[in-house]
Enzyme design. Sequence first.
Site, PDB file in Angstrom:
ATOM      1  N   LYS A 161      32.903  66.394  12.255  1.00  0.00           N
ATOM      2  CA  LYS A 161      32.308  65.609  11.176  1.00  0.00           C
ATOM      3  C   LYS A 161      31.027  66.271  10.676  1.00  0.00           C
ATOM      4  O   LYS A 161      29.995  66.190  11.325  1.00  0.00           O
ATOM      5  CB  LYS A 161      32.005  64.182  11.650  1.00  0.00           C
ATOM      6  CG  LYS A 161      31.370  63.295  10.564  1.00  0.00           C
ATOM      7  CD  LYS A 161      31.138  61.875  11.074  1.00  0.00           C
ATOM      8  CE  LYS A 161      30.387  61.024  10.072  1.00  0.00           C
ATOM      9  NZ  LYS A 161      30.157  59.633  10.561  1.00  0.00           N
ATOM     10  N   LYS A 209      29.626  66.157  15.641  1.00  0.00           N
ATOM     11  CA  LYS A 209      29.095  65.889  14.306  1.00  0.00           C
ATOM     12  C   LYS A 209      27.804  66.674  14.122  1.00  0.00           C
ATOM     13  O   LYS A 209      27.001  66.786  15.048  1.00  0.00           O
ATOM     14  CB  LYS A 209      28.856  64.378  14.172  1.00  0.00           C
ATOM     15  CG  LYS A 209      28.199  63.912  12.886  1.00  0.00           C
ATOM     16  CD  LYS A 209      28.049  62.385  12.913  1.00  0.00           C
ATOM     17  CE  LYS A 209      27.218  61.861  11.752  1.00  0.00           C
ATOM     18  NZ  LYS A 209      27.055  60.395  11.798  1.00  0.00           N
ATOM     19  N   ASP A 263      28.756  56.589  16.762  1.00  0.00           N
ATOM     20  CA  ASP A 263      28.128  57.882  16.490  1.00  0.00           C
ATOM     21  C   ASP A 263      26.824  57.951  17.284  1.00  0.00           C
ATOM     22  O   ASP A 263      25.827  57.309  16.921  1.00  0.00           O
ATOM     23  CB  ASP A 263      27.842  58.035  14.996  1.00  0.00           C
ATOM     24  CG  ASP A 263      29.116  58.203  14.167  1.00  0.00           C
ATOM     25  OD1 ASP A 263      30.169  57.692  14.584  1.00  0.00           O
ATOM     26  OD2 ASP A 263      29.033  58.826  13.090  1.00  0.00           O
TER      27      ASP A 263
END
Length: 328
Positions: free
Chosen positions: A264, A228, A165
């Site tokens: 996400k 995300k 991430d």
Amino acid sequence: MDSSNATQIHTGHGTIPRNPGTDFDLDWALSLTANTSAIERRCATLPGRRSVKKDYQAAWLLKAISLIDLTTLAGDDTEARVRRLCAKARQPVNAALLSQLGMDGLTTGAVCVYHEMIPAAVKALKGSGIPVAAVSTGFPAGLSPFHLRVEEIRESVKAGAEEIDIVISRRLVLEGKWQELYNEMRAFREACGDAHVKAILATGELGSLRNVARASMICMMAGADFIKTSTGKESVNATLPVSLVMIRAIREYFERTGYYVGYKPAGGISKAKDALVYLSLIKEELGDRWLQPDLFRFGASSLLGDIERQLEHHVTGAYSAGHRHAMA
């Protein structure tokens, strides 16, 4: 690009071509706009229009568990805490309760930790099939030197992280330096190798929904496997308007290129009812295929505890105390 040559994403639901990215297309990115008032009206109606009850609600909540990136990103993290979190990922709900619901073997989608905690998480999850995700690139601000951010990715992959991430440089969005953002994201994607990369936009710091749409598209062009919302450390994290903008960008990218990109939302999603709203939004805007762990995740920790309480109420008719469902 030829999808037959693309890296495959392997899941229990088949395989799909991994997003290889596209050439930089500034005109395409700048064509994206966002009607804020219309987006907010659409999102305001969603919780009231989509309500599921009883067995249907339990089924959706069990689905939500399988989509959680169970996360600990605290300065006082220890290996013992990470081991306990991984045990929770393996057995997210009381075994007897899961048996009554006919869902033996249910796990979370992943466990997300800082780089230092990767070895402990990999060891604790061995044989479970649950991937370890690591935050990287100077998380959460992303302001460390570029070569160190790239090297941090490589070190996390070497340590066993299957998902990375990363955080983008927000200033590149705020200053409209789209080519530089593309180049940065492309370098991060290459450093990840076979590990999947989730691009954290930190949407609460991008200034406008239009910037969110354009940043989403640039990151997908550069090869992001997921986009995300947030690090969870900003003052504003995942919201429904931001989510609607990002998933519509995903839909446009898919329609134009044929490649799937995951989504996400992270930060501030702590209640089971909120998870249901996000799932219904994904179903309406992207369809059922995106309701699988390879294309949708919740970045959360306390969410699982509330879902577990709701499932216990569904089976027993009584709510249990929150402290009976500790994460770690």
